[in-house]
Design a protein around this motif. Structure first.
Motif, mmCIF file in Angstrom:
data_model
loop_
_atom_site.group_PDB
_atom_site.id
_atom_site.type_symbol
_atom_site.label_atom_id
_atom_site.label_comp_id
_atom_site.label_asym_id
_atom_site.label_seq_id
_atom_site.Cartn_x
_atom_site.Cartn_y
_atom_site.Cartn_z
ATOM 1 N N SER A 6 2.059 7.875 2.963
ATOM 2 C CA SER A 6 2.940 7.010 3.881
ATOM 3 C C SER A 6 2.467 5.338 3.310
ATOM 4 O O SER A 6 3.235 4.686 3.746
ATOM 5 C CB SER A 6 2.455 6.886 5.410
ATOM 6 O OG SER A 6 3.040 8.316 5.770
ATOM 7 N N PHE A 7 1.426 5.441 2.612
ATOM 8 C CA PHE A 7 1.107 3.924 2.231
ATOM 9 C C PHE A 7 0.939 3.800 0.570
ATOM 10 O O PHE A 7 0.175 4.667 0.014
ATOM 11 C CB PHE A 7 -0.321 3.855 2.975
ATOM 12 C CG PHE A 7 -0.316 3.847 4.222
ATOM 13 C CD1 PHE A 7 0.094 2.720 5.084
ATOM 14 C CD2 PHE A 7 -0.576 4.999 4.890
ATOM 15 C CE1 PHE A 7 0.029 2.935 6.567
ATOM 16 C CE2 PHE A 7 -0.663 5.130 6.341
ATOM 17 C CZ PHE A 7 -0.265 4.126 7.067
ATOM 18 N N TYR A 8 1.517 3.011 0.080
ATOM 19 C CA TYR A 8 1.585 2.740 -1.306
ATOM 20 C C TYR A 8 1.398 0.998 -1.661
ATOM 21 O O TYR A 8 1.725 0.186 -0.702
ATOM 22 C CB TYR A 8 2.744 3.360 -1.882
ATOM 23 C CG TYR A 8 2.980 4.639 -1.917
ATOM 24 C CD1 TYR A 8 2.446 5.480 -2.828
ATOM 25 C CD2 TYR A 8 3.636 5.306 -0.875
ATOM 26 C CE1 TYR A 8 2.496 6.754 -2.784
ATOM 27 C CE2 TYR A 8 3.738 6.657 -0.850
ATOM 28 C CZ TYR A 8 3.314 7.583 -1.924
ATOM 29 O OH TYR A 8 3.467 8.857 -1.592
ATOM 30 N N GLN A 9 0.935 0.820 -2.741
ATOM 31 C CA GLN A 9 0.806 -0.402 -3.206
ATOM 32 C C GLN A 9 1.827 -0.570 -4.422
ATOM 33 O O GLN A 9 1.614 -0.232 -5.471
ATOM 34 C CB GLN A 9 -0.741 -0.953 -3.828
ATOM 35 C CG GLN A 9 -1.162 -2.275 -4.265
ATOM 36 C CD GLN A 9 -0.665 -3.286 -3.096
ATOM 37 O OE1 GLN A 9 -1.339 -3.158 -2.099
ATOM 38 N NE2 GLN A 9 0.359 -3.965 -3.187
ATOM 39 N N LEU A 10 2.848 -1.391 -4.076
ATOM 40 C CA LEU A 10 3.929 -1.581 -5.219
ATOM 41 C C LEU A 10 3.746 -3.173 -5.635
ATOM 42 O O LEU A 10 2.870 -3.907 -5.118
ATOM 43 C CB LEU A 10 5.376 -1.529 -4.745
ATOM 44 C CG LEU A 10 5.954 -0.259 -3.846
ATOM 45 C CD1 LEU A 10 6.955 -0.071 -3.303
ATOM 46 C CD2 LEU A 10 5.125 0.973 -4.496
ATOM 47 N N TYR A 11 4.735 -3.516 -6.624
ATOM 48 C CA TYR A 11 4.644 -4.637 -6.928
ATOM 49 C C TYR A 11 6.090 -5.353 -7.000
ATOM 50 O O TYR A 11 6.948 -4.840 -7.214
ATOM 51 C CB TYR A 11 4.089 -4.726 -8.496
ATOM 52 C CG TYR A 11 2.474 -4.248 -8.504
ATOM 53 C CD1 TYR A 11 1.709 -5.580 -8.730
ATOM 54 C CD2 TYR A 11 2.092 -3.164 -8.511
ATOM 55 C CE1 TYR A 11 0.058 -5.202 -8.571
ATOM 56 C CE2 TYR A 11 0.737 -2.783 -8.576
ATOM 57 C CZ TYR A 11 -0.227 -3.755 -8.477
ATOM 58 O OH TYR A 11 -1.480 -3.802 -8.681
ATOM 59 N N ASN A 12 6.175 -6.708 -6.916
ATOM 60 C CA ASN A 12 7.131 -7.399 -7.050
ATOM 61 C C ASN A 12 7.512 -7.841 -8.535
ATOM 62 O O ASN A 12 6.720 -7.541 -9.082
ATOM 63 C CB ASN A 12 7.075 -8.980 -6.108
ATOM 64 C CG ASN A 12 7.059 -8.629 -4.833
ATOM 65 O OD1 ASN A 12 7.993 -8.194 -4.047
ATOM 66 N ND2 ASN A 12 6.039 -8.911 -4.124
#
Length: 264
Positions: A6-12
């Motif tokens: 349920s939790f992720y670290q994406l990038y712009n």
């Protein structure tokens, strides 16, 4: 879905971090203000104005799935990929003899001997971050009058309608891995040497092999102006109702659609 998936670290697109909390789901937050004014004028004319302003945002946080993958095929593909690296990155993986998949919550440091290997089939997760900012301002002004012509009644209306609408959407799609289970656990990939020690940087992080595959963005502004006239007629002692009207409308659309993230 599980707590881990349920939790992720994406990038712009500019490289800044973009936290994704899928438990927020679809999360609309809008403020709506409506105002209506009516006034009776001379000679039985009536003026009515309706105004509405809406502003806010809507999140779309979700997890899609591609078809499951065989762990052995995934790790072999990743090993072949890192063997093609050159320069500093190629040197970092020079001692690698293979790639293995481990449950993320069992890995501590670079010693993988105590980590738990992932099962033979993995779920291919596609976390999605989506955000929409929108505004809408609408106004409708009417001038109407009721009158009789013989045995027939008429309600004649003249009006002006205008609206201004903005729509700004930003989204990022990612790729990651977990096991397939009721309480799915994230899986990370590591290059290993003969002693099953980590070689080079981890191939994935936080269950993601691609924290930003691509994105879609759109920025739109729409303006509408319209004039209209309507005659609501009641004929044959109320047995026949006829609406006869005409409307002229102008629509101006200014829209830009882009890839909000370009991995190239």
């Amino acid at each position: 879905m599980s707590h881990q998936t349920s939790f992720y670290q994406l990038y712009n697109s500019d490289g800044s971090q973009l936290p994704l909390d899928i438990t927020n789901g679809i999360n609309p937050k809008f403020d709506i203000l409506s105002l209506e004014i009516s006034k009776d004028l001379q000679n039985d004319w009536r003026f009515v104005s309706s105004i509405r302003s809406t502003t806010g945002s809507n999140g779309f946080y979700s997890l899609f799935n591609d078809p499951p993958a065989e762990t052995s095929r995934l790790t072999n593909d990743q090993f072949n990929r890192i063997q093609g690296f050159t320069g500093v990155l190629g040197d970092a993986y020079s001692d690698a003899v293979g790639v293995k998949a481990y449950y993320s919550d069992t890995v501590t440091g670079t010693d993988l001997t105590g980590a738990e290997e992932a099962p033979s089939i993995l779920a291919h997760n596609i976390p999605v971050y989506g955000k929409v900012d929108a505004t809408s301002n609408i106004a409708d002004f009417k001038l109407s009058k009721e009158f009789e012509v013989g045995d027939n009644s008429h309600e004649l209306t003249f009006g002006y309608y205008t609206s201004h609408y903005t729509y700004d959407v930003y989204s990022v799609f990612a790729s990651g891995w977990s096991d397939i289970g009721e309480s799915a656990r994230l899986v990370d990939l590591y290059a290993v040497d003969n002693n099953e020690q980590q070689v080079g940087p981890s191939i994935t992080r936080g269950g993601l092999d691609q924290p930003a595959i691509f994105g879609l963005g759109a920025d739109a502004t729409m303006r509408t102006n319209a004039f209209y006239a309507l005659d609501h007629m009641t004929l044959l002692d109320g047995d026949l109702l006829i609406d006869l009207g005409v409307r002229w409308q102008e629509l101006d659309v200014d829209r830009l659609t882009t890839n909000s993230f370009d991995p190239e």
